[in-house]
Write an enzyme that holds these catalytic residues in place. Structure first.
Site, PDB file in Angstrom:
ATOM      1  CE  LYS A 207      -2.141  -1.575   3.644  1.00  0.00           C
ATOM      2  NZ  LYS A 207      -3.034  -1.836   4.763  1.00  0.00           N
ATOM      3  CG  ASP A 250      -6.343  -3.903   8.223  1.00  0.00           C
ATOM      4  OD1 ASP A 250      -5.944  -5.059   8.024  1.00  0.00           O
ATOM      5  OD2 ASP A 250      -6.381  -3.043   7.321  1.00  0.00           O
TER       6      ASP A 250
HETATM    7  C1  BGC Z   1      -2.061  -5.828   3.709  1.00  0.00           C
HETATM    8  C2  BGC Z   1      -2.948  -6.516   4.731  1.00  0.00           C
HETATM    9  C3  BGC Z   1      -4.078  -5.592   5.139  1.00  0.00           C
HETATM   10  C4  BGC Z   1      -4.819  -5.098   3.916  1.00  0.00           C
HETATM   11  C5  BGC Z   1      -5.959  -4.173   4.256  1.00  0.00           C
HETATM   12  C6  BGC Z   1      -2.893  -5.275   2.562  1.00  0.00           C
HETATM   13  O1  BGC Z   1      -2.073  -4.543   1.711  1.00  0.00           O
HETATM   14  O2  BGC Z   1      -1.112  -6.739   3.198  1.00  0.00           O
HETATM   15  O3  BGC Z   1      -2.189  -6.885   5.850  1.00  0.00           O
HETATM   16  O4  BGC Z   1      -4.945  -6.291   5.988  1.00  0.00           O
HETATM   17  O5  BGC Z   1      -3.916  -4.419   3.060  1.00  0.00           O
HETATM   18  O6  BGC Z   1      -5.542  -3.040   4.925  1.00  0.00           O
END
Ligand code: BGC
Length: 531
Positions: A207, A250
């Site tokens: 992200k 989360d």
């Molecule tokens: C992460 C997860 C997270 C999800 C939602 C993903 O990029 O790898 O750990 O739960 O985003 O936030």
């Protein structure tokens, strides 16, 4: 569905008012497509508009996934879940299936005051949460948001954790809480290998984060002498202390907050900037953790599905381009087809191509449209709004300096709905895999379960949730699924996970003490008998 366009300049000047009746039905393959488009009044050359929409619709076919294909996708994910759980297959598995060491959902007796940290997007939050046993509720007492500037998201890890520690310090100072020792729950929403509830090693950033020196490291350890990053940042400041730490994803926070309201909630799902889900798995299937009894929450990290090439047949040239130009090429393939960080960019790339192929904007592209990330994911939600969508499309396109008429707005609308529908249906295929697995695990003919959900795509898009619900219903016909919207699962969930961990620790301490007393009594009895 009705679209009434009132506001936009261009329509006022040309006195064009569009009213579209669009029905989404299933074609022979079961995929959703535009069957009937009816325009009323004033649109110049309606026939030409129909012809263009039909052409674009055909061009968009690779994004339409028939139900049979979704079933195949679900079957592939089912195999990947098993690979991720296996002791010997885990290391090569693209879907990591990470044990979370959360062994129970709330039972309603949890209570106390907690600090919660939440890191997973462009903001960091710190919260003071009170869990009130009698009223069965969680109260967010206070909270503070600190933006994470891009240079910190991409800088050294130490700088990130110093930033977090400074934010926490200011928060505690403002509440007069410095010097108090409160249990801490830390929602860290990235893929982490947890060795216990308070030990977690970052596998990789996602992200848009890429801080150096954190991947492969333990993000938290309570012991000040160990080499973890966060506690060192906390202790470096040396002005406050924390009694215990629980690390969580989360999805887990979401499942736990919803689980406090609804005992049958055993799945947490996020469709926001990123996407992921967790669920309660039978311990006997969690081969990498000792013990056969009970259940443990597994963080699937389903965003990584397809990283081994298993989704190649459904990837389009646009997905490949989004991946290629991302910060983490080759990883989180599934996430890049689904989540908010990428949907807008997929739409932008398609619009550029359609313009180049003279199906849009009279073959023109603007500087803005050629700029990565300029078409924001929230535009998709706005454009798909039944009441205001077409007017909004007109405004967005003129902000992007595009010469857009009503026909262009209708085409852009079609592109947006195609991409968001694909996202909803792929998410449904993944969720169907999880619920079908829970049903099989328990040998049930029928499963009734609740999914706690969070994330802007799910919550803000006007049609996403309906499309997801409808499709999962088809793909998992033997499961009755309720969806519960999470209210701040990442924040309050951190408090809840910590509270449940404390309750379990307390219960096992009491159990040990009573077993110890029993042993003492047995010893005393034996001694009396000996005498
Ligand atoms: C992460 C997860 C997270 C999800 C939602 C993903 O990029 O790898 O750990 O739960 O985003 O936030």
């Amino acid at each position: 569905m009705q679209y009434v366009n009132k506001e936009s300049e261009i329509q006022r000047s040309q006195s064009i008012r569009i009213q579209m009746n669009r029905t989404e039905t299933n074609d022979v393959n079961g995929s959703s497509c535009v069957k009937r488009i009816k325009l009323s009044q004033d649109v110049p050359d309606q026939e030409s508009l129909y012809a263009t929409l039909r052409k674009v619709e055909e061009w968009l076919q690779p994004f339409r996934l028939p139900k049979e294909k979704l079933r195949e996708v679900s079957a592939r994910l089912r195999k990947d879940l098993i690979r991720g759980l296996g002791k010997h297959t885990h290391h090569r598995a693209p879907v990591k299936m990470l044990p979370t060491f959360v062994r129970a959902t709330p039972d309603g007796t949890e209570k106390g005051d907690f600090l919660a940290l939440d890191l997973g997007g462009t903001n960091f939050r710190v919260l003071h949460v009170r869990v009130v046993e009698e009223q069965q509720k969680m109260v967010k007492m206070d909270s503070k948001i600190c933006a994470i500037p891009q240079e910190i998201m991409l800088g050294p890890g130490e700088q990130l954790f110093d930033h977090i520690a400074a934010c926490l310090s200011e928060f505690l100072e403002s509440l007069g809480l410095k010097g108090h020792t409160l249990p801490l729950g830390f929602t860290f929403s990235f893929p982490c290998e947890q060795i216990d509830i308070d030990k977690c090693i970052l596998i990789r950033w996602t992200k848009g984060f890429n801080c150096s020196g954190v991947e492969g490291e333990d993000v938290v350890k309570l012991c000040p002498v160990c080499h973890s990053v966060l506690p060192m940042a906390i202790h470096r400041r040396g002005d406050y202390d924390i009694s215990s730490v629980a690390m969580l994803n989360d999805t887990v926070g979401t499942m736990m907050t919803c689980g406090y309201r609804d005992k049958s909630c055993e799945i947490g799902m996020i469709i926001g900037t990123g996407t992921n889900a967790c669920y309660m798995e039978e311990m006997k299937n969690v081969k990498r953790v000792e013990g056969e009894d009970g259940r443990m929450c597994i963080n699937t990290e389903w965003g990584g599905f397809g990283d081994d090439g298993s989704l190649k047949d459904i990837l389009t040239e646009f997905d490949v381009e989004v991946d290629r130009s991302s910060l983490n090429p080759g990883v989180h393939t599934f996430e890049k087809m689904i989540s908010g960080m990428y949907l807008g960019e997929i739409v932008r790339l398609i619009l550029v191509k359609l313009a180049q192929e003279k199906m849009l904007f009279g073959g023109e592209v603007s500087e803005a449209l050629l700029t990565p990330d300029k078409f924001e994911t929230r535009y998709i939600s706005e454009i798909e709004d039944d009441a205001t969508g077409l007017a909004r499309a007109q405004d967005i396109l003129s902000e992007l300096e595009l010469p857009a008429g009503p026909e262009d707005c209708a085409v852009v609308h079609l592109v947006c709905s195609t991409i968001s529908t694909r996202s909803a249906e792929l998410t449904a295929a993944a969720l169907a895999t999880v619920v079908n697995r829970i049903r099989n695990n328990r040998g049930l003919n029928h499963l009734c379960t609740t999914v706690g959900v969070d994330g802007t795509v799910y919550k803000k898009h006007p049609k996403f949730s309906h499309r997801l619900h409808d499709t999962v219903h088809i793909l998992a016909p033997k499961c009755d699924i309720s969806f519960l919207l999470s209210e701040d699962g990442s924040g309050k969930g951190a408090a809840m996970v910590t509270a449940v961990a404390q309750r379990l620790a307390m219960q096992s301490r009491l159990l040990e003490e009573s077993e110890g007393e029993d042993e003492d009594e047995e010893d005393e009895d034996n001694e009396e008998e000996d005498n």
